[in-house]
Scaffold this motif. Structure first.
Motif, PDB file in Angstrom:
ATOM      1  N   THR A 189      69.652 -24.383  29.965  1.00 32.08           N
ATOM      2  CA  THR A 189      68.302 -24.903  30.236  1.00 32.08           C
ATOM      3  C   THR A 189      67.285 -23.992  29.549  1.00 32.08           C
ATOM      4  OG1 THR A 189      67.843 -23.553  32.193  1.00 32.08           O
ATOM      5  CG2 THR A 189      68.973 -25.646  32.591  1.00 32.08           C
ATOM      6  N   GLY A 190      66.071 -24.478  29.473  1.00 34.03           N
ATOM      7  CA  GLY A 190      64.987 -23.677  28.922  1.00 34.03           C
ATOM      8  C   GLY A 190      64.697 -22.465  29.801  1.00 34.03           C
ATOM      9  N   TYR A 191      64.819 -22.669  31.096  1.00 36.33           N
ATOM     10  CA  TYR A 191      64.592 -21.561  32.037  1.00 36.33           C
ATOM     11  C   TYR A 191      65.550 -20.410  31.703  1.00 36.33           C
ATOM     12  CZ  TYR A 191      62.324 -20.333  36.477  1.00 36.33           C
ATOM     13  OH  TYR A 191      61.519 -19.780  37.433  1.00 36.33           O
ATOM     14  N   ASN A 240      64.755 -18.630  28.371  1.00 40.77           N
ATOM     15  CA  ASN A 240      63.665 -17.664  28.490  1.00 40.77           C
ATOM     16  C   ASN A 240      64.113 -16.386  29.185  1.00 40.77           C
ATOM     17  OD1 ASN A 240      61.884 -19.231  27.096  1.00 40.77           O
ATOM     18  ND2 ASN A 240      60.927 -20.121  28.911  1.00 40.77           N
ATOM     19  N   HIS A 291      54.497 -20.701  31.289  1.00 40.88           N
ATOM     20  CA  HIS A 291      55.449 -21.289  32.235  1.00 40.88           C
ATOM     21  C   HIS A 291      56.077 -20.236  33.144  1.00 40.88           C
ATOM     22  CE1 HIS A 291      59.273 -23.444  33.347  1.00 40.88           C
ATOM     23  NE2 HIS A 291      58.413 -24.440  33.450  1.00 40.88           N
ATOM     24  N   SER A 300      59.042 -19.689  34.070  1.00 38.98           N
ATOM     25  CA  SER A 300      60.284 -19.058  33.611  1.00 38.98           C
ATOM     26  C   SER A 300      60.000 -17.823  32.758  1.00 38.98           C
ATOM     27  CB  SER A 300      61.127 -20.063  32.822  1.00 38.98           C
ATOM     28  OG  SER A 300      60.390 -20.612  31.748  1.00 38.98           O
ATOM     29  N   ASP A 318      53.307 -20.164  25.559  1.00 40.96           N
ATOM     30  CA  ASP A 318      53.683 -21.572  25.451  1.00 40.96           C
ATOM     31  C   ASP A 318      53.057 -22.090  24.152  1.00 40.96           C
ATOM     32  OD1 ASP A 318      54.580 -21.256  28.090  1.00 40.96           O
ATOM     33  OD2 ASP A 318      53.574 -23.053  28.835  1.00 40.96           O
ATOM     34  N   SER A 327      51.927 -26.467  29.619  1.00 41.02           N
ATOM     35  CA  SER A 327      52.603 -27.587  30.272  1.00 41.02           C
ATOM     36  C   SER A 327      51.740 -28.328  31.276  1.00 41.02           C
ATOM     37  CB  SER A 327      53.883 -27.091  30.945  1.00 41.02           C
ATOM     38  OG  SER A 327      53.609 -26.015  31.813  1.00 41.02           O
ATOM     39  N   ASP A 375      57.342 -20.555  23.271  1.00 39.39           N
ATOM     40  CA  ASP A 375      58.097 -21.491  24.103  1.00 39.39           C
ATOM     41  C   ASP A 375      57.490 -22.867  23.835  1.00 39.39           C
ATOM     42  OD1 ASP A 375      58.669 -23.305  26.155  1.00 39.39           O
ATOM     43  OD2 ASP A 375      58.712 -21.773  27.716  1.00 39.39           O
ATOM     44  N   ALA A 392      58.532 -25.965  24.740  1.00 38.75           N
ATOM     45  CA  ALA A 392      59.157 -27.012  25.559  1.00 38.75           C
ATOM     46  C   ALA A 392      58.441 -28.360  25.403  1.00 38.75           C
ATOM     47  CB  ALA A 392      59.160 -26.584  27.031  1.00 38.75           C
ATOM     48  N   HIS A 393      57.111 -28.324  25.283  1.00 36.72           N
ATOM     49  CA  HIS A 393      56.359 -29.583  25.203  1.00 36.72           C
ATOM     50  C   HIS A 393      55.878 -29.921  23.797  1.00 36.72           C
ATOM     51  CE1 HIS A 393      56.283 -30.068  29.565  1.00 36.72           C
ATOM     52  NE2 HIS A 393      56.199 -28.749  29.586  1.00 36.72           N
ATOM     53  N   MET A 420      61.615 -21.043  21.049  1.00 41.00           N
ATOM     54  CA  MET A 420      62.478 -21.697  22.035  1.00 41.00           C
ATOM     55  C   MET A 420      62.055 -23.155  22.155  1.00 41.00           C
ATOM     56  SD  MET A 420      63.212 -22.980  25.199  1.00 41.00           S
ATOM     57  CE  MET A 420      61.895 -22.657  26.363  1.00 41.00           C
ATOM     58  N   THR A 425      63.256 -27.032  24.111  1.00 38.77           N
ATOM     59  CA  THR A 425      64.144 -27.613  25.117  1.00 38.77           C
ATOM     60  C   THR A 425      64.622 -28.980  24.649  1.00 38.77           C
ATOM     61  OG1 THR A 425      62.344 -28.624  26.349  1.00 38.77           O
ATOM     62  CG2 THR A 425      62.985 -26.414  27.002  1.00 38.77           C
ATOM     63  N   LYS A 438      63.106 -32.589  27.392  1.00 36.88           N
ATOM     64  CA  LYS A 438      61.792 -33.244  27.468  1.00 36.88           C
ATOM     65  C   LYS A 438      61.705 -34.325  26.383  1.00 36.88           C
ATOM     66  CE  LYS A 438      60.039 -29.646  30.291  1.00 36.88           C
ATOM     67  NZ  LYS A 438      59.643 -28.255  30.399  1.00 36.88           N
ATOM     68  N   GLY A 482      69.147 -29.208  28.311  1.00 35.36           N
ATOM     69  CA  GLY A 482      69.558 -27.999  27.602  1.00 35.36           C
ATOM     70  C   GLY A 482      68.418 -27.434  26.776  1.00 35.36           C
TER      71      GLY A 482
HETATM   72  C1  LIG Z   1      60.139 -27.242  31.276  1.00 39.05           C
HETATM   73  C2  LIG Z   1      59.777 -25.942  30.690  1.00 39.05           C
HETATM   74  C3  LIG Z   1      60.719 -24.908  30.576  1.00 39.05           C
HETATM   75  C4  LIG Z   1      62.083 -25.020  31.180  1.00 39.05           C
HETATM   76  O1  LIG Z   1      62.906 -25.871  30.453  1.00 39.05           O
HETATM   77  P1  LIG Z   1      64.138 -26.562  31.193  1.00 39.05           P
HETATM   78  O2  LIG Z   1      65.065 -26.916  30.102  1.00 39.05           O
HETATM   79  O3  LIG Z   1      63.582 -27.729  31.925  1.00 39.05           O
HETATM   80  O4  LIG Z   1      64.702 -25.518  32.118  1.00 39.05           O
HETATM   81  C5  LIG Z   1      60.355 -23.762  29.927  1.00 39.05           C
HETATM   82  N1  LIG Z   1      59.109 -23.612  29.427  1.00 39.05           N
HETATM   83  C6  LIG Z   1      58.168 -24.561  29.538  1.00 39.05           C
HETATM   84  C7  LIG Z   1      56.819 -24.341  28.947  1.00 39.05           C
HETATM   85  C8  LIG Z   1      58.466 -25.757  30.191  1.00 39.05           C
HETATM   86  O5  LIG Z   1      57.536 -26.695  30.337  1.00 39.05           O
END
Ligand SMILES: *Cc1c(COP(=O)(O)O)cnc(C)c1O
Length: 401
Positions: A109-111, A114, A135, A137, A177, A181, A206, A208-209, A236, A238, A241, A247
């Motif tokens: 996972t992204g968590y 990180n 975030h 994490s 980020d 998010s 990061d 993720a979005h 990083m 994810t 999303k 993952g």
């Molecule tokens: C959702 C998110 C994560 C965690 O990613 P997951 O794969 O859902 O664990 C990490 N950083 C940011 C900015 C996120 O929005």
């Protein structure tokens, strides 16, 4: 006498309840693209992070099914002890090709990605510099690493540089980020990367979005800003999303990835991602790269939503991404708005503290390439009807507690 830990937890829970901050699980009885079924009613959802609408895409479903038929369900072991299968290796290569980075490493996972990056790089004598809106994490990663953690006011790069200069002699990791998010705005990456280089801090983004949504072929916010490995050494992304799977990955230099492979506990001591999911994620990346209409449609919907909100006197936070927020102030006001939207047929969850700062509870509207303009229009009408009936312009906080 010892503290009763469960009793203390119950007391904290009571306190949350008295502040309208209790979280409740909602069970979706069905979910197909942007439609969800909750409590017997079908709602148009503006709640998911599936920005490109890939989670239900036939190519992904097919890759997952065929992957399961070929590889079974579980990876059966960690990556280093027999869990790393051909679909994982192929996915890592595909990520490198897509993002034009030399090496990639998958995480479950992204968590965990990180936690793994921060834990591998940082020790007690180091500094981790973070935007206040990063975030959770990333905060946890710094706490777990035991380093000094300094948080600067959102996007305040002068403050960030001051904090770096106050700690001139320690190793410094600057983490942000790419897309925030709960606000939807972009980090000022070109300026931030230039300052990080000047101050000799290592930069991590990061995204993720941002991954899948921004940049050429959806390659994310760093590529959108024209930044490569020298400017953004740690990136990083994810897979759960915009890519509609599950993952995450980290990309960067050989040195970085080799180091993570040796030292990231969240990579070493956990079961590898199911190989079929890796196969599905590879299919998702192909779709994300090549079906450019999805990003174009998102762009149209963002402009449509923002223009429509403005016409109705609703002020959204500044954002050019599919994350669009209407700050309502108190938690009660945000909950009431979410409930009114639900009655009108729209699922838009209220985001409350501590996820966002106190007094800034909000509706977080997330757009998907599969939304239609009339659905956005309907949402805006329902939102305007509610806000005007409660004299709630969305400009200022209410005084509800
Ligand atoms: C959702 C998110 C994560 C965690 O990613 P997951 O794969 O859902 O664990 C990490 N950083 C940011 C900015 C996120 O929005």
């Amino acid at each position: 006498m010892r503290t009763d830990l469960l009793q203390r937890l119950a007391a904290q829970q009571h306190q949350r309840a008295s502040q309208q901050l209790v979280r409740r699980l909602r069970t979706l009885e069905d979910a197909s693209h942007v439609r969800v079924r909750i409590a017997g009613r079908t709602l148009v959802s503006f709640a998911s992070n599936d920005y490109l609408g890939l989670a239900g895409h036939p190519a992904l479903r097919k890759a997952l099914i065929e992957g399961a038929q070929r590889w079974g369900v579980g990876a059966t072991a960690s990556h280093l002890l027999g869990g790393h299968r051909r679909p994982h290796a192929q996915l890592q290569e595909l990520v490198c090709d897509w993002l034009q980075r030399p090496r990639a490493l998958l995480f479950s996972t992204g968590y965990m990605a990180n936690l793994g990056v921060l834990g591998s790089l940082l020790g007690a004598r180091d500094l981790c510099l973070q935007d206040k809106l990063n975030h959770r994490s990333l905060l946890d990663g710094a706490k777990l690493a035991g380093c000094a953690l300094k948080r600067y006011a959102h996007a305040d790069l002068d403050a960030a540089v001051r904090q770096l200069r106050a700690h001139p002699d320690c190793g410094a990791l600057w983490v942000t980020d790419g897309v925030f998010s709960m606000d939807g705005d972009l980090a000022p990456l070109p300026e931030l990367a230039a300052l990080a280089q000047r101050e000799q801090a290592l930069l991590m983004v990061d995204d993720a979005h941002g991954i899948g949504v921004l940049g050429p072929e959806g390659a994310g916010s760093a590529r959108a800003a024209g930044l490569g490995v020298p400017e953004v050494p740690i990136y990083m992304g994810t897979l759960g999303k915009a890519l509609g799977c599950f993952g995450a990955f980290v990309v960067g230099s050989d040195t970085l990835i080799e180091g993570l492979l040796q030292f990231a506990g969240t990579h070493t001591y956990t079961t590898a991602l199911p190989p079929a999911l890796a196969a599905a994620a590879a299919a998702a990346i192909q779709v994300a790269r090549h079906e450019t209409w999805r990003r174009e449609q998102l762009g149209l919907l963002v402009r449509h939503l923002r223009a429509g909100a403005q016409r109705r006197g609703l002020t959204l936070l500044p954002s050019a991404t599919p994350i669009q927020c209407l700050v309502l102030g108190g938690s009660q006001a945000a909950l009431a708005a979410a409930q009114a939207l639900e009655r009108a047929g729209y699922y838009v969850p209220a985001i409350r503290p501590p996820t966002v700062p106190t007094g800034q509870a909000r509706l977080r509207i997330s757009l998907c390439a599969l939304h239609q303009e009339h659905e956005v229009e309907g949402l805006l009408d329902a939102l305007a009807a509610h806000c005007h009936s409660t004299a709630q312009p969305g400009r200022e906080g209410t005084h509800a507690h």
